[in-house]
Structures are given as structure tokens and as C-alpha cells.
Design a protein around this motif. Structure first.
Motif: not given
Length: 583
Positions: A1-3, A5-6, A9-10, A31, A34-35, A38-39
Motif C-alpha cells: 500500500m502507499t503512504t 493508503e496506510y 486505513h489508520a 493493528r 502497525d498501520y 508505515y505512515v
């Protein structure tokens, strides 16, 4: 996923957790973490940077609301760094983005950083389309200044905010108006001005009602408003010596605290603040009467519980925790005998935190209104303006009428022998005084410190007194009415005890610590046993003579030891020889 998208989701997971009817599960938190991991921040040239920064700030707020403070601060810090880099050569972000980020840092107790960000926001809020935002920024600046203890600044910012909001504000600015009214209410409380307090309460009551209708009674802002109003009404009743009304308002404060606990949970910041406010008011109300001591003790226990929760939830360094900690120190001092105080260390500074230590000392000196007491080897940090450490704070304190009492080491104390490491003992005994006078410590520190002391004493007669001790000092101690600092000396060489940063560690104690009481007692004992500058001048030659005698004794001991070693060698050699002959 792209930044992006992360990030999406977060935010979705965080909002879902916040709206869930039950407490978030550990798996949900993992969870979300984790998101967030990656942001990352976008490239400075990326499109929609303002929108991305707004989303990051929103995520940081959600994390804070979920109690994930470290993650929230990490995201806020990343957002700030990204915004600073993006604006290295051009303006990218509007005033509202900077304002939201500044308010977020204030929620985390990062007040100085918040103030700087809000000032940046204000500089972006140009006249015209950004005018409504100016009122919100000014209100936030008032709130931050108030929490930092800058009462006069807070009043100015709040006044400017209300003028802006009166001219350009709308319904969407009700919370900003309430914030400004709250600042003026707290200013009136701080000044104990009944007339000003009446007016401020009336204004705050009206603006808080508007916000409560808008947000609902179970919103943290609504509960905070009710707590502030109930506290102000109690203090007005107490100032008027109206016992019946005071007790009624205490009941209102308890209801607010119970509502906060029921609606927000025991670990919510507003619940903790409401409990602390109730404890302080209960302590204040418990004056006189047969049950006053027991009531005060209960109030102290209530505030101790609030402090423990604040440390656990907000962190030890959070501005709200520090405020509760300071209130607890006042309560303990009034109820606990010095010998029964607990041994508490408020904070320990390491060499890597030298700047933080210095800033804490500056704040303590700036806050003092009575007496500053100092024990130090040379006192250069406090007397030498060229070092620019504490000298200017001491000057300002003296201008306020504060007394400054100082105990320093005599240059002829027993540590001076460590300046000599030669082998010609007789010549060293004659020259030890000259060696001290030729040292950097004496020429660049001791003499300038004494010169500065005499100048300050002349400028502020009766306020500055310096005494000298012929014995070694184990460390430096700074004592004000609220806190004390202690730094042990690790070196015996006078040359290495001055004009340097923190070398070992330094403890800070508040006045409800037995360490503070012991520091006060130690200072007062030494103060009685040491010599004033005039007395030292009369006896200075005798002090020099004692130093020469001490070095002579040490040299004699060393020579005697060498002679004894030589005799042992001779005896040992004869024994070995005899054994050889027998073989």
C-alpha cells in the motif's frame, strides 16, 4: 500500500475504535500501531500537502483520544518536521493547519513548542479570508500562555481574541470564545479580584452554555467548562467567607468529578483534573473545626491519587502533571511534619540534559519572591555575566526584592593541595599559595566572582550576602521556596569544579520532600558556621597558613611512608639472602 493508503486505513481503524461501545481490544491497538508504523511523510514536492498534513494531525488527535500518547506525539512530531521542510523556501500551509497542530501539542503538555507553532499560525492569518482564524489562534495563545504561568500575556492574548471574535466571529467560533473567556476567568482567579471575577464568571457562564448546547453535556469540553465555573464560584464564596455557599459549590465540584468519571472514564485527563481541583478546594475549605485535620488529610490522599493517575496517563513531564505535583507539594507542606515527609526525587538530570537542568533552575529563580540560597564551590554560573547562565535571573530576582544568600569554598581550603603534583615538597609548601593564585580557578573564577558579589552588594544593599567556608563541599545546592537542586561533586580538583556543564547528575526536590527539608537544614547549619566576607578578610593569612601546614603534613607523611618502604625492602632483602645461604 502507499503512504496515503496506510494513513487512510489508520484513521478508519482509529475512528472505529473510538466509536466502539466497548474498550478497544489489544489486537485492535496492535493493528492500528502497525498501520501508523508505515505512515510516512510525503515528498516535499507531492500534491495536496496541506490535506496530507491535516490528515496526519487528525490521526494524532485520534491516537491521543485513544490514550496512545507516544504514537500520537510521534505522528505530531513527524507532521511538524514535514511542514518545516516543505516550507523551507515557500509558504505551503494555511493558518488553520498550524493552529490545529499547535493546539495538539498543547494537549500533550508541550507548551513552549505549542506557543511557537501558534505564533507561526498567527503570522499566516492575514487580514481577509483568514480573519476568523485569527480569533481562534489568539484564544489558543491565551490558553497556552496561561498554562505556562504567563498571566499578563494570557490576558492580552485573550483580550485580542475577543475583539477579533466580536468583529468577525460566527457560530463556528463559539469554542474559541469560550476559551478566551476561560482564560480571563482564570486570570481573575489568579489575581483574587472579586469584581473582575464576577464579570468573568458571567461571560464564561454564557459562552460555556453555548458550547455545551452545541457539543452536548457529555463532551470533555463541556465537563471542563462546568469544572472551571464551579471552581471559580467556590473561590468567590470562600473569599466572601460564605461557608454555606462554599460547601454548596464543593458539592457541585464533586458532581462534576463524578460525571467526568462516569462519562469519560477514571483515566481521562478531565477526570484527573476535576479530582485535583476538588482535592485542592476541599483542603482549602477544611480550616477550623474539630474535623479539619482529618478532612485535610483526606484531601491530600485524593490529590495523591490524582497525581499518580496523571503520571500514569499523561506522563511525568506533562504540564498538567507538573501543576498537580506543585499543588500536592503545597498541601503536604501544610499537613506533614518535616521529619515525616517522604524521600521524593522530583527529577534527575544527566549530563546530556544540561540545558534542561539550566532551564529548570532559571524557572525556579524567576518564580522566587523571598530568598534564594546557594551552596557552591565557586558560584561562577550565578555571578559572572559573561557566562550567561543564571546571572541575569539573579539580577532580576534582586530587582524584585529577593534576598540572595551564598556559601562558597575558600580558595585556601583543603582541596587546594590537589593543585600540586610535584616532588619537591619543601618548595611546594612555600609556594602552594602562589600556585593557587596563579591557577585559572583563582584568576578567572574566584576573583571575578568576588568582584561581582561586591558590585551586587553595593547595588542591592542588604539583599546579597556571601560567606566562605574553609572545608570541602560535597556538592552544589540551590534552594528556593518551592524546589531545591543538588549536584554532587565527583572531582577533588578545584580547577575541574567550575566553568563546566553537568558532569555527574543533578536531583531536583520539591518542598514536600525530606531531601528538601534536609537541604534547608544543612544550609542553615553551614550559614551559622561560615565566615562573612569581612571576617574572612581579617583571617585570610591564617587560612593560608593552615593550607601550608596541611601540605607540609602531607609531604612529611609521604616521606615517612617512603622511608618505611625502604626499611621493609632492606629487611625483606636480608631474609631472602639468609635463605639463599641456607640452601
Amino acid at each position: 500500500m502507499t503512504t496515503t493508503e496506510y494513513l487512510d486505513h489508520a484513521i478508519a481503524v482509529a475512528e472505529e475504535m473510538l466509536l466502539a461501545p466497548s474498550a478497544p481490544r489489544r489486537s485492535d491497538r496492535d493493528r492500528l500501531a502497525d498501520y501508523v508504523k508505515y505512515v510516512g511523510r510525503p515528498e516535499p514536492a507531492a500534491e495536496s500537502q496541506q490535506g496530507f498534513a491535516e490528515q496526519l494531525t487528525h490521526l494524532a488527535k485520534l491516537l491521543g483520544a485513544l490514550g496512545m500518547k507516544t504514537l500520537s506525539l510521534n505522528v505530531a512530531g513527524m507532521t511538524l518536521r514535514h511542514m518545516e521542510i516543505s516550507e523551507a523556501d515557500r509558504e505551503v500551509y494555511g493558518a488553520s493547519v498550524w493552529n490545529e497542530l499547535g493546539a495538539l501539542f498543547a494537549e500533550h503538555g508541550e507548551l513552549e513548542r505549542s506557543r511557537l507553532i501558534l505564533c507561526c499560525a498567527l503570522s499566516r492569518a492575514k487580514w481577509g479570508s483568514d480573519v476568523p482564524e485569527r480569533g481562534r489562534i489568539l484564544a489558543n495563545l491565551g490558553a497556552v500562555s496561561l498554562r505556562m504561568g504567563h498571566i499578563a500575556d494570557a490576558e492580552v492574548w485573550a483580550g485580542k481574541a475577543l475583539r477579533e471574535l466580536d468583529t468577525y466571529g460566527g457560530d463556528e467560533d463559539r469554542e474559541a470564545r469560550m476559551t478566551a473567556d476561560w482564560v480571563l476567568l482564570e486570570v481573575a482567579r489568579e489575581r483574587a479580584d472579586i469584581t473582575q471575577l464576577d464579570s468573568a464568571m458571567e461571560q464564561f457562564d454564557q459562552s460555556s452554555d453555548d458550547v455545551i448546547r452545541l457539543k452536548g453535556g457529555d463532551h470533555p469540553t463541556a465537563i471542563a467548562a462546568r469544572r472551571a465555573l464551579a471552581t471559580a464560584k467556590y473561590e468567590k464564596a470562600a473569599a466572601s467567607h460564605d461557608v454555606e455557599r462554599s460547601e454548596h459549590q464543593l458539592g457541585e465540584m464533586e458532581i462534576v468529578k463524578l460525571n467526568a468519571s462516569a462519562l469519560l472514564g477514571a483515566r481521562h485527563r478531565e477526570t484527573i483534573v476535576s479530582q485535583a481541583a476538588l482535592a485542592v478546594a476541599e483542603f482549602d475549605a477544611a480550616s477550623g473545626g474539630s474535623g479539619s485535620l482529618l478532612r485535610r488529610q483526606r484531601a491530600v490522599c485524593l490529590l495523591e491519587t490524582a497525581e499518580e493517575m496523571a503520571v500514569d496517563v499523561l506522563g511525568r513531564g506533562h504540564a498538567q502533571t507538573l501543576a498537580i505535583r506543585e499543588a500536592l507539594a503545597h498541601l503536604r507542606e501544610a499537613t506533614v511534619q518535616p521529619d515525616d515527609l517522604p524521600y521524593l526525587i522530583d527529577r534527575t538530570y544527566t549530563p546530556q540534559q544540561n540545558d534542561l537542568r539550566n532551564e529548570a533552575k532559571r524557572q525556579a529563580i524567576d518564580a522566587e519572591l523571598n530568598v534564594i540560597r546557594l551552596i557552591a564551590h565557586a558560584g561562577a554560573s550565578y555571578f559572572l555575566d559573561d557566562l550567561d547562565i543564571f546571572y541575569w535571573q539573579i539580577r532580576k530576582a534582586l530587582q524584585r526584592g529577593v534576598l540572595f544568600h551564598v556559601i562558597l569554598s575558600s580558595p585556601w581550603n583543603n582541596l587546594a593541595i590537589f593543585m600540586h603534583h610535584g616532588t619537591e615538597s619543601d618548595r611546594a609548601c612555600e609556594n602552594i599559595v602562589d600556585r593557587v593564585k596563579a591557577s585559572d580557578y583563582y584568576r578567572k573564577t574566584y576573583v571575578p566572582v568576588i568582584r561581582s558579589y561586591l558590585a551586587l552588594r553595593k547595588e542591592f544593599p542588604g539583599q546579597v550576602e556571601l560567606k566562605l567556608t574553609p572545608t570541602d563541599l560535597s556538592g552544589s545546592t540551590l534552594i528556593t521556596s518551592e524546589v531545591s537542586f543538588f549536584e554532587p561533586y565527583i572531582t577533588t580538583n578545584p580547577q575541574h569544579r567550575t566553568r563546566r556543564g553537568l558532569m555527574v547528575f543533578e536531583h531536583r526536590f520539591r518542598k514536600d520532600s525530606k531531601y528538601y527539608a534536609d537541604s534547608q537544614a544543612a544550609f542553615l547549619a553551614q550559614w551559622e558556621l561560615t565566615s562573612t566576607w569581612e571576617q574572612f578578610g581579617v583571617q585570610e593569612e591564617r587560612h593560608k597558613g593552615r593550607l601550608r601546614a596541611l601540605l607540609a603534613t602531607q609531604s612529611d607523611d609521604r616521606l615517612s611512608k617512603n622511608d618505611d618502604d625502604a626499611e621493609d625492602d632492606e629487611r625483606g632483602g636480608g631474609f631472602t639472602g639468609g635463605a639463599g645461604r641456607r640452601s
